[in-house]
Design a protein around this motif. Structure first.
Motif, PDB file in Angstrom:
ATOM      1  N   VAL A 133      -6.803  -6.033 -14.502  1.00  0.00           N
ATOM      2  CA  VAL A 133      -7.107  -5.113 -13.398  1.00  0.00           C
ATOM      3  C   VAL A 133      -7.482  -5.907 -12.143  1.00  0.00           C
ATOM      4  O   VAL A 133      -6.937  -5.672 -11.058  1.00  0.00           O
ATOM      5  CB  VAL A 133      -8.250  -4.155 -13.793  1.00  0.00           C
ATOM      6  N   PHE A 134      -8.410  -6.838 -12.277  1.00  0.00           N
ATOM      7  CA  PHE A 134      -8.845  -7.631 -11.124  1.00  0.00           C
ATOM      8  C   PHE A 134      -7.685  -8.437 -10.546  1.00  0.00           C
ATOM      9  O   PHE A 134      -7.481  -8.464  -9.323  1.00  0.00           O
ATOM     10  CB  PHE A 134      -9.978  -8.581 -11.528  1.00  0.00           C
ATOM     11  N   ALA A 184      -3.904   4.121 -10.198  1.00  0.00           N
ATOM     12  CA  ALA A 184      -4.445   4.418  -8.869  1.00  0.00           C
ATOM     13  C   ALA A 184      -4.035   3.328  -7.879  1.00  0.00           C
ATOM     14  O   ALA A 184      -3.755   3.610  -6.705  1.00  0.00           O
ATOM     15  CB  ALA A 184      -5.969   4.533  -8.946  1.00  0.00           C
ATOM     16  N   LEU A 185      -3.998   2.093  -8.336  1.00  0.00           N
ATOM     17  CA  LEU A 185      -3.552   0.990  -7.480  1.00  0.00           C
ATOM     18  C   LEU A 185      -2.097   1.199  -7.078  1.00  0.00           C
ATOM     19  O   LEU A 185      -1.729   0.983  -5.914  1.00  0.00           O
ATOM     20  CB  LEU A 185      -3.726  -0.338  -8.222  1.00  0.00           C
ATOM     21  N   LYS A 186      -1.279   1.623  -8.022  1.00  0.00           N
ATOM     22  CA  LYS A 186       0.130   1.871  -7.706  1.00  0.00           C
ATOM     23  C   LYS A 186       0.269   2.963  -6.644  1.00  0.00           C
ATOM     24  O   LYS A 186       1.086   2.841  -5.712  1.00  0.00           O
ATOM     25  CB  LYS A 186       0.867   2.277  -8.988  1.00  0.00           C
ATOM     26  N   THR A 213      -3.506  -9.305  -6.405  1.00  0.00           N
ATOM     27  CA  THR A 213      -2.095  -9.581  -6.123  1.00  0.00           C
ATOM     28  C   THR A 213      -1.516  -8.556  -5.158  1.00  0.00           C
ATOM     29  O   THR A 213      -0.840  -8.909  -4.182  1.00  0.00           O
ATOM     30  CB  THR A 213      -1.283  -9.581  -7.433  1.00  0.00           C
ATOM     31  N   GLU A 214      -1.789  -7.279  -5.411  1.00  0.00           N
ATOM     32  CA  GLU A 214      -1.238  -6.226  -4.559  1.00  0.00           C
ATOM     33  C   GLU A 214      -1.885  -6.222  -3.174  1.00  0.00           C
ATOM     34  O   GLU A 214      -1.216  -5.951  -2.171  1.00  0.00           O
ATOM     35  CB  GLU A 214      -1.426  -4.857  -5.222  1.00  0.00           C
ATOM     36  N   GLN A 256       0.782   2.556   1.000  1.00  0.00           N
ATOM     37  CA  GLN A 256       0.440   1.434   1.883  1.00  0.00           C
ATOM     38  C   GLN A 256      -1.021   1.513   2.322  1.00  0.00           C
ATOM     39  O   GLN A 256      -1.356   1.206   3.457  1.00  0.00           O
ATOM     40  CB  GLN A 256       1.375   1.389   3.096  1.00  0.00           C
ATOM     41  N   ALA A 257      -1.855   1.920   1.383  1.00  0.00           N
ATOM     42  CA  ALA A 257      -3.299   2.012   1.646  1.00  0.00           C
ATOM     43  C   ALA A 257      -3.991   1.001   0.750  1.00  0.00           C
ATOM     44  O   ALA A 257      -4.350   1.308  -0.384  1.00  0.00           O
ATOM     45  CB  ALA A 257      -3.812   3.417   1.370  1.00  0.00           C
TER      46      ALA A 257
END
Length: 234
Positions: free
Chosen positions: A128-129, A165-167, A134-135, A173-174
């Protein structure tokens, strides 16, 4: 040769669990104790529940006192006991009992399972971290790391849900934990706790997106406040 084969078959076989062979040292058994165990099992499988130490010593090429010492160690280390059993004729006799050894092996298996589970959790947390960094294209700040830790430890969000949620954040683009937090809170309000539940909610909402009108032909369909993407999206 035929005589040998006949004698070979008549001698029978002794079955030993591979799990014991793999882990006998981890339960406190020495190699010499294991050899004594093999000989004991050999006789016990033939119906002799308390084989003679002299015979065991002869097979192993050891002094009888060494065999006695090893038997004492097996009992002292709680790998074996001597119990009383009743034979087929109803007579009572002493017998070697290795249930304590089996219990120790079973406890070891439970510990291994727990360790594997802990390793999996640790790997999932690290993933997760690493994925967020990376993103986002940058290292996380101490405050951000604390927020993610809170998601995992206090809010009990599953790593897979945080990654979803990261995806969503990346697709919008937030690159912000606050945006991710709003998504997670939205899913929490809907009681979505797993990736599979998110997918089902996505499928349930799709008809409303494609036909956002009520029965009167006017707009009235509910559109989810946070988009939910398919798990197969790349």
């Amino acid at each position: 040769m035929e005589d040998f084969i006949q004698r070979y078959v008549q001698a029978g076989q002794t079955s030993v669990a591979n799990y014991l062979l793999d882990h006998f040292r981890e339960v406190g058994m020495t190699t010499d104790q294991l050899l004594v165990y093999f000989q004991l099992r050999r006789y016990m499988d033939r119906g002799r529940q308390l084989p003679n130490a002299d015979e065991i010593a002869a097979h192993l090429g050891w002094d009888k006192q060494k065999v006695y010492q090893l038997l004492h160690e097996l009992i002292t280390h709680k790998l074996m006991t001597i119990t009383t059993v009743t034979d087929s004729q109803g007579q009572k006799q002493d017998a070697y009992d290795f249930r304590l050894l089996t219990e120790k092996l079973s406890q070891l298996a439970v510990q291994e399972t727990q360790q594997q589970a802990q390793a999996t959790v640790s790997n999932d947390r690290s993933a997760v971290f690493n994925q967020i960094e990376t993103e986002f294209g940058r290292p996380l700040s101490p405050l951000e790391m604390e927020s993610i830790t809170q998601w995992l430890d206090q809010d009990h969000y599953r790593p897979e849900l945080i990654q979803l949620a990261l995806k969503e954040a990346v697709l919008s683009q937030a690159y912000s934990l606050k945006y991710m937090d709003r998504i997670l809170l939205s899913w929490e309000r809907k009681n979505l706790k797993t990736a599979a539940q998110v997918q089902r909610e996505k499928e349930r909402q799709e008809p409303r997106r494609t036909n956002p009108t009520n029965g009167n032909g006017t707009g009235g369909g509910e559109v989810p406040d946070v988009p939910i993407f398919k798990l197969t999206d790349r």
